[in-house]
Design an enzyme around this catalytic site. Structure first.
Site, PDB file in Angstrom:
ATOM      1  N   ASP A 150       0.833  -1.209   0.000  1.00 59.05           N
ATOM      2  CA  ASP A 150       0.000   0.000   0.000  1.00 59.05           C
ATOM      3  C   ASP A 150       0.865   1.254   0.000  1.00 59.05           C
ATOM      4  O   ASP A 150       0.528   2.259  -0.633  1.00 59.05           O
ATOM      5  CB  ASP A 150      -0.929  -0.002   1.222  1.00 59.05           C
ATOM      6  CG  ASP A 150      -1.800  -1.243   1.281  1.00 59.05           C
ATOM      7  OD1 ASP A 150      -2.225  -1.724   0.215  1.00 59.05           O
ATOM      8  OD2 ASP A 150      -2.035  -1.750   2.396  1.00 59.05           O
ATOM      9  N   HIS A 178      -5.307  -3.554   5.469  1.00 62.02           N
ATOM     10  CA  HIS A 178      -4.740  -3.954   4.169  1.00 62.02           C
ATOM     11  C   HIS A 178      -5.826  -4.524   3.255  1.00 62.02           C
ATOM     12  O   HIS A 178      -5.666  -5.581   2.670  1.00 62.02           O
ATOM     13  CB  HIS A 178      -3.617  -4.974   4.395  1.00 62.02           C
ATOM     14  CG  HIS A 178      -2.893  -5.374   3.141  1.00 62.02           C
ATOM     15  ND1 HIS A 178      -2.298  -4.458   2.296  1.00 62.02           N
ATOM     16  CD2 HIS A 178      -2.678  -6.585   2.573  1.00 62.02           C
ATOM     17  CE1 HIS A 178      -1.739  -5.105   1.282  1.00 62.02           C
ATOM     18  NE2 HIS A 178      -1.963  -6.390   1.430  1.00 62.02           N
TER      19      HIS A 178
END
Length: 330
Positions: A150, A178
């Site tokens: 990310d 996530h």
């Protein structure tokens, strides 16, 4: 001697991840485990002219040998996401795989650092922690959910619309979790460039759902394996730099168990969660310090609240998978 074990080494993430780790001068022994094909991957990588020894371990009977004396265990094992699948769908398959690997780690390398890549990370990290708690060997400083992809995507996507932003130099803080809406990039704190509200909205959505972009582009043939391998190797290397080489000031965003980690009190109190992804300074024992949440824009505050709502369910699901049922034996 620094032994790093990759569990799921023959898979789509495991192979390129192992290739990248073979290049590290911090690793003396790279042990590759999988239920099939790990010996072939190990033989292939062993021809590369770097110093680390590579061994292959195939099948559950070989798991104990693979994990013995491990310094760090990286877990990309499990099935990849396919078109139409949510990370919740993955839970049904990957939860049992992660549980079994965690049980083996608790037994054979209880002091190792555990780096969880297997999705859904928001739930699989609590599974690992609960298994270690049951075994009486849990150390909150040593279990990490690898959310580095990310962070990598954030820098990359910002560069796509702001070429003056250097993605390899500038790291963007990403908090929450996530998956989808639990991923909250803190774009308001980027000092090098400015954005319009429309750019912020588009960037945030692309970062949150970057995985879907890859799944769709691969047309059912896989998920984000190569970029995830890169991100996993980056986090593993940072951890080794801090824990083996003693390098200070290394900061990565990662999904951790808050209680028992220095500096996490602010987060546990403000989110009401036991698990959260945030910037962490790494040290010899893993988490050295959880850094305070940066100042958030009004929009980011709203996104964090949405993330908290989703994370509560993800965490409860992972914890209950262990606490509400007898622990399976290997």
């Amino acid at each position: 001697m620094v032994k790093v074990v990759v569990c799921g080494a023959a898979g789509g993430i495991g192979q390129p991840l192992s290739l990248l780790l073979k290049q590290s001068d911090l690793i003396s022994h790279l042990a590759l485990y999988d239920i099939v094909n790990a010996a072939g991957v190990a033989a292939d990588l062993s021809h590369i002219n770097t110093a680390s020894k590579v061994t292959g371990h195939v099948g559950k009977d070989a798991l104990a040998e693979a994990l013995q004396d491990a310094h760090t265990v990286v877990i990309p094992a499990g099935v990849p996401r396919k078109p139409g699948m949510t990370r919740d769908d993955l839970f049904k398959v990957n939860a049992g795989i992660v549980r079994d690997l965690a049980q083996a780690c608790a037994q054979h390398c209880p002091k190792a650092f555990i780096l969880v890549i297997s999705n859904p990370v928001n739930s699989t990290v609590p599974i690992v922690c609960e298994v270690f708690k049951k075994a009486g060997v849990f150390d909150a400083r040593k279990v990490f959910g690898v959310t580095t992809l990310d962070v990598v995507r954030s820098s990359t996507f910002v560069n796509h619309i702001k070429p003056q932003f250097e993605p390899q130099v500038n790291r963007i803080t990403v908090v929450g979790g996530h998956s989808g809406a639990t991923i909250v990039p803190i774009l308001s704190q980027i000092k090098q460039v400015s954005f319009t509200p429309e750019e912020i909205k588009a960037l945030t959505h692309r970062i949150q759902f970057g995985g879907d972009e890859v799944v769709k582009a691969k047309d059912g043939a896989g998920s984000a394996t190569l970029s995830m391998a890169y991100a996993g190797a980056r986090f593993t290397t940072s951890l080794l730099e801090a824990s083996v080489r003693g390098k200070r000031g290394l900061v990565e965003s990662t999904y951790i168990h808050l209680k028992g980690n220095a500096g996490a009190e602010w987060n546990a109190g403000s989110t009401g969660l036991e698990y959260f992804a945030q910037d962490v300074e790494l040290g010899p024992e893993g988490v050295a310090n959880v850094l305070a949440l940066p100042d958030l824009s009004v929009e980011e505050q709203a996104l964090v609240q949405i993330a908290i709502g989703e994370l509560k369910g993800n965490i409860t699901k992972g914890v209950a998978f262990i606490t509400a049922a007898p622990t399976a034996k290997l």
